[in-house]
Design a protein around this motif. Sequence first.
Motif, PDB file in Angstrom:
ATOM      1  N   ARG A 177      -5.748   2.850 -16.078  1.00 38.88           N
ATOM      2  CA  ARG A 177      -5.158   1.976 -15.069  1.00 38.88           C
ATOM      3  C   ARG A 177      -4.419   2.823 -14.044  1.00 38.88           C
ATOM      4  NH1 ARG A 177      -5.326  -3.326 -15.731  1.00 38.88           N
ATOM      5  NH2 ARG A 177      -5.976  -4.143 -17.755  1.00 38.88           N
ATOM      6  N   ALA A 178      -4.638   2.506 -12.761  1.00 42.05           N
ATOM      7  CA  ALA A 178      -4.024   3.286 -11.681  1.00 42.05           C
ATOM      8  C   ALA A 178      -2.566   2.871 -11.516  1.00 42.05           C
ATOM      9  CB  ALA A 178      -4.779   3.059 -10.377  1.00 42.05           C
ATOM     10  N   ILE A 179      -1.649   3.849 -11.635  1.00 45.70           N
ATOM     11  CA  ILE A 179      -0.225   3.551 -11.492  1.00 45.70           C
ATOM     12  C   ILE A 179       0.371   4.257 -10.272  1.00 45.70           C
ATOM     13  CG2 ILE A 179       0.148   3.091 -13.925  1.00 45.70           C
ATOM     14  CD1 ILE A 179       1.206   5.951 -14.208  1.00 45.70           C
ATOM     15  N   LEU A 180      -0.384   5.188  -9.665  1.00 49.38           N
ATOM     16  CA  LEU A 180       0.107   5.897  -8.489  1.00 49.38           C
ATOM     17  C   LEU A 180      -1.094   6.207  -7.601  1.00 49.38           C
ATOM     18  CD1 LEU A 180       2.681   7.133  -7.211  1.00 49.38           C
ATOM     19  CD2 LEU A 180       2.072   9.288  -8.296  1.00 49.38           C
ATOM     20  N   VAL A 181      -1.015   5.737  -6.337  1.00 48.07           N
ATOM     21  CA  VAL A 181      -2.133   5.908  -5.401  1.00 48.07           C
ATOM     22  C   VAL A 181      -1.573   6.382  -4.075  1.00 48.07           C
ATOM     23  CG1 VAL A 181      -4.078   4.798  -4.248  1.00 48.07           C
ATOM     24  CG2 VAL A 181      -3.422   4.063  -6.541  1.00 48.07           C
ATOM     25  N   SER A 182      -2.054   7.503  -3.572  1.00 48.52           N
ATOM     26  CA  SER A 182      -1.604   7.999  -2.272  1.00 48.52           C
ATOM     27  C   SER A 182      -2.309   7.238  -1.143  1.00 48.52           C
ATOM     28  CB  SER A 182      -1.892   9.504  -2.142  1.00 48.52           C
ATOM     29  OG  SER A 182      -3.284   9.739  -2.085  1.00 48.52           O
ATOM     30  N   ALA A 183      -1.675   7.278   0.039  1.00 44.21           N
ATOM     31  CA  ALA A 183      -2.211   6.516   1.171  1.00 44.21           C
ATOM     32  C   ALA A 183      -3.583   7.026   1.601  1.00 44.21           C
ATOM     33  CB  ALA A 183      -1.228   6.573   2.347  1.00 44.21           C
ATOM     34  N   ALA A 184      -3.838   8.319   1.406  1.00 41.09           N
ATOM     35  CA  ALA A 184      -5.110   8.895   1.861  1.00 41.09           C
ATOM     36  C   ALA A 184      -6.300   8.379   1.063  1.00 41.09           C
ATOM     37  CB  ALA A 184      -5.049  10.415   1.788  1.00 41.09           C
ATOM     38  N   VAL A 185      -6.065   7.801  -0.122  1.00 48.65           N
ATOM     39  CA  VAL A 185      -7.180   7.320  -0.944  1.00 48.65           C
ATOM     40  C   VAL A 185      -7.948   6.215  -0.228  1.00 48.65           C
ATOM     41  CG1 VAL A 185      -7.756   6.186  -3.122  1.00 48.65           C
ATOM     42  CG2 VAL A 185      -6.060   7.992  -3.083  1.00 48.65           C
ATOM     43  N   GLU A 186      -7.244   5.389   0.537  1.00 53.55           N
ATOM     44  CA  GLU A 186      -7.917   4.317   1.260  1.00 53.55           C
ATOM     45  C   GLU A 186      -8.973   4.880   2.208  1.00 53.55           C
ATOM     46  OE1 GLU A 186      -5.102   1.849   3.196  1.00 53.55           O
ATOM     47  OE2 GLU A 186      -4.075   1.225   1.364  1.00 53.55           O
ATOM     48  N   ARG A 187      -8.693   6.046   2.787  1.00 48.10           N
ATOM     49  CA  ARG A 187      -9.652   6.652   3.718  1.00 48.10           C
ATOM     50  C   ARG A 187     -10.900   7.138   2.984  1.00 48.10           C
ATOM     51  NH1 ARG A 187      -6.703  10.402   5.238  1.00 48.10           N
ATOM     52  NH2 ARG A 187      -7.711  12.244   4.367  1.00 48.10           N
ATOM     53  N   PHE A 188     -10.735   7.597   1.756  1.00 41.92           N
ATOM     54  CA  PHE A 188     -11.879   8.114   1.007  1.00 41.92           C
ATOM     55  C   PHE A 188     -12.704   6.995   0.376  1.00 41.92           C
ATOM     56  CE2 PHE A 188      -9.011  11.811   0.956  1.00 41.92           C
ATOM     57  CZ  PHE A 188      -9.883  12.796   1.391  1.00 41.92           C
ATOM     58  N   LEU A 189     -12.045   5.974  -0.173  1.00 39.74           N
ATOM     59  CA  LEU A 189     -12.745   4.929  -0.925  1.00 39.74           C
ATOM     60  C   LEU A 189     -12.973   3.657  -0.130  1.00 39.74           C
ATOM     61  CD1 LEU A 189     -10.989   5.252  -4.419  1.00 39.74           C
ATOM     62  CD2 LEU A 189     -13.000   6.454  -3.552  1.00 39.74           C
ATOM     63  N   GLY A 190     -12.173   3.444   0.928  1.00 37.26           N
ATOM     64  CA  GLY A 190     -12.310   2.212   1.695  1.00 37.26           C
ATOM     65  C   GLY A 190     -11.804   0.987   0.956  1.00 37.26           C
ATOM     66  N   VAL A 191     -10.900   1.192  -0.005  1.00 37.20           N
ATOM     67  CA  VAL A 191     -10.338   0.090  -0.794  1.00 37.20           C
ATOM     68  C   VAL A 191      -8.826   0.081  -0.601  1.00 37.20           C
ATOM     69  CG1 VAL A 191     -10.076  -0.884  -3.104  1.00 37.20           C
ATOM     70  CG2 VAL A 191     -12.172   0.337  -2.502  1.00 37.20           C
ATOM     71  N   PRO A 192      -8.214  -1.080  -0.285  1.00 39.16           N
ATOM     72  CA  PRO A 192      -6.753  -1.124  -0.118  1.00 39.16           C
ATOM     73  C   PRO A 192      -6.024  -0.705  -1.390  1.00 39.16           C
ATOM     74  CG  PRO A 192      -7.778  -3.124   0.743  1.00 39.16           C
ATOM     75  CD  PRO A 192      -8.848  -2.374   0.016  1.00 39.16           C
ATOM     76  N   ARG A 193      -4.841  -0.093  -1.207  1.00 38.27           N
ATOM     77  CA  ARG A 193      -4.060   0.376  -2.365  1.00 38.27           C
ATOM     78  C   ARG A 193      -3.682  -0.779  -3.286  1.00 38.27           C
ATOM     79  NH1 ARG A 193       0.957   3.625  -0.261  1.00 38.27           N
ATOM     80  NH2 ARG A 193       1.199   4.002  -2.490  1.00 38.27           N
ATOM     81  N   GLN A 194      -3.428  -1.968  -2.720  1.00 38.04           N
ATOM     82  CA  GLN A 194      -3.012  -3.100  -3.545  1.00 38.04           C
ATOM     83  C   GLN A 194      -4.106  -3.499  -4.543  1.00 38.04           C
ATOM     84  OE1 GLN A 194      -2.695  -2.875  -0.315  1.00 38.04           O
ATOM     85  NE2 GLN A 194      -0.482  -2.824  -0.026  1.00 38.04           N
ATOM     86  N   GLN A 195      -5.379  -3.236  -4.175  1.00 37.77           N
ATOM     87  CA  GLN A 195      -6.473  -3.584  -5.080  1.00 37.77           C
ATOM     88  C   GLN A 195      -6.718  -2.506  -6.136  1.00 37.77           C
ATOM     89  OE1 GLN A 195     -10.030  -4.697  -2.965  1.00 37.77           O
ATOM     90  NE2 GLN A 195      -8.964  -6.045  -1.562  1.00 37.77           N
ATOM     91  N   MET A 196      -5.982  -1.389  -6.048  1.00 46.91           N
ATOM     92  CA  MET A 196      -6.133  -0.328  -7.039  1.00 46.91           C
ATOM     93  C   MET A 196      -4.939  -0.240  -7.968  1.00 46.91           C
ATOM     94  SD  MET A 196      -7.952   2.724  -4.810  1.00 46.91           S
ATOM     95  CE  MET A 196      -7.047   2.506  -3.282  1.00 46.91           C
ATOM     96  N   LEU A 197      -3.725  -0.414  -7.434  1.00 42.30           N
ATOM     97  CA  LEU A 197      -2.519  -0.284  -8.252  1.00 42.30           C
ATOM     98  C   LEU A 197      -2.509  -1.320  -9.371  1.00 42.30           C
ATOM     99  CD1 LEU A 197       0.216   0.414  -5.549  1.00 42.30           C
ATOM    100  CD2 LEU A 197      -0.456   1.936  -7.406  1.00 42.30           C
ATOM    101  N   GLY A 198      -2.353  -0.854 -10.606  1.00 41.31           N
ATOM    102  CA  GLY A 198      -2.287  -1.742 -11.756  1.00 41.31           C
ATOM    103  C   GLY A 198      -3.633  -2.194 -12.279  1.00 41.31           C
TER     104      GLY A 198
END
Length: 635
Positions: free
Chosen positions: A300-321
């Motif tokens: 489970r993702a508990i820490l996501v940097s802002a740059a991840v959105e640029r690589f995956l194209g997925v908002p951080r809110q949909q990854m955290l938790g």
Amino acid sequence: MRPRFRLKTKLVLAISGMVTAVVVAFATIFIFQLVHQRLSDTFENGDFVAHQIYDATRQSLEMDLSSTRVDMQDPQAVRDAYEEILQTDPGLNSLLQSIVGYSKPIYDVAVADAQGRALLHTDPNVSLKNQVLPARQDFRQVANGGFRRQLEVVYGPPQLYEIRVPLERGGLPFGSVRVGISTIFLKSELRPQLDRALLLAGTAIFITLLLAAALSNLALRPLAIIGRRLDLMTEPGGEAETEAQREQEPDEVNAVTSKINRLGRQMRDVKEVFTALKDNLDQIMANLQDGLILFTRDARAILVSAAVERFLGVPRQQMLGHNAGEFFTHETQIGRLVLDAFMDHQPLSPRDIETEDGRRIQIALDFIEEGGERIGALLTLRDAESVRRIESEIELSHRLAAIGRLASGVGHEVKNPINAIVVHLEVLRQKLQQMDPDTRRHMDVIASEIQRLDRVVQMLIDFTRPVELRLTDIDLSRIVDEVLSLASPDAERHGVRVIRQLAAETLPVRVDADLLKQALLNVVLNGVQAMPQGGNLEVAARRASDREIVIEVRDQGAGIAPEIRDKVFNLYFTTKKAGTGIGLAMTYKVMQLHHGSVDFAPASPRGTVFQLTLPLQEQPAEAAREFATHDSATV
């Protein structure tokens, strides 16, 4: 979204639910027993009546007809004779008429033949006409049925059922005795008792709600007191205020409150430290160019940097938790690598991959262990092109620095001999007063070449000399306008049309205006000179992001050959006959001094586009208005 209830509400609902369940259970049992017993009694009464008629009918059917004129060889004649006996039997008819008032639920009684025609009936009109009796449901199924089926008898529409006993004569079916049961009388008898039971159950449930509410208030009163104390702890003077109430509160509440006070002080200290750490971590994660995702042991993702959105194209809110399988799929190469690594529990060594949209990304996955136990994983995503570009820039900077140190030393060493040659050449001129034209021409050529060599050496020394920036706040659009004004004569001479595409908003930067003008002018003039037959030169200035401003210079020339692209910013590299190879190297140096960058790429359909990137100068709203007003007044 699931509704959230207060503890008091939950307690009231729990107590009321338990009591309601008990009341409903007992009420159901009582109602079922009452209805079942009444229906069973009705069935027994009806069955008793049916067997009385059966016994009387069987006696009539056993009468001997041999002494009569009935042809015993004709079955139909025998059957008609027995039907006539039944219809004229005074005892059977009297019994049939007396049964009507025996039980209220008994609606009618009849003796029917095998075809269902009424031979005897409590309604004389039916028996006289030999009417075919209507088919009715068997009352036995209702009496032995379930609770719902029996309850439909009471609360459903009125219906007629029957209890049927078959008649035989000589071992062959002759007919049947039918006792009709009406639910009207059952409803009128059972309905008041059931309504009274439901009313009592509802009253018990209502009283339970009131008792539960009172009980919850009594049980939760200490919690309410503790809650008020917690609220007062956060207010100035709150603890002193609660001291005055301490004697009026139970000892258990005071003990719990004292512990809460200690925990509260510890939590405030921890919260301050945690807030500081979180702010620092958020700032670091926001500024990271690499994409970082920290997973727990269950992926489970508990820490996501802002740059991840640029690589995956997925908002951080949909990854955290969320689990890695929820935002990674096997349809993408990154998703396949990550999910397979989690499934196989094998780390990913840093490797370069090409994504579906053509980007090159460096990916690595490391599992975190503590005491030999895996507690999480760290996924790193890095732009491979950016890494290569940074490495190239570092290599170019080192190369320029080395060339600069060499050129500086060579320049100083060459400068002294050149000065000596100039002096001795002037002395030689004075001694040779009478020179023939050919000698004078050679002397002039030597002087001219020495002057040109001196200028080149001086430019070399100027390039390698440390630069002291004179920084000022200025609108970048002003610098672009002034540079294009300086380049306009040269552009007109080459037949080049300059197209300006400047942003309507202010583009504040903090730069050395003179150096930046020279750097941009070098690029613009290169673009003009790349189109000897004329064309369009597009110059645009805009915000690239919240932190950067970019200047684009796009020409329609022949472009830069692939084999020389890595040498464009090298000192003294040029493809022009009259070029010095210092212009773009100077531009590269100026952009580095301003913490910016310069790059180029092929333009479509032809030509080259240069990009000069500078950091945006953030300003408060009022300062920005004053800056814009001052800037427009200056222009």
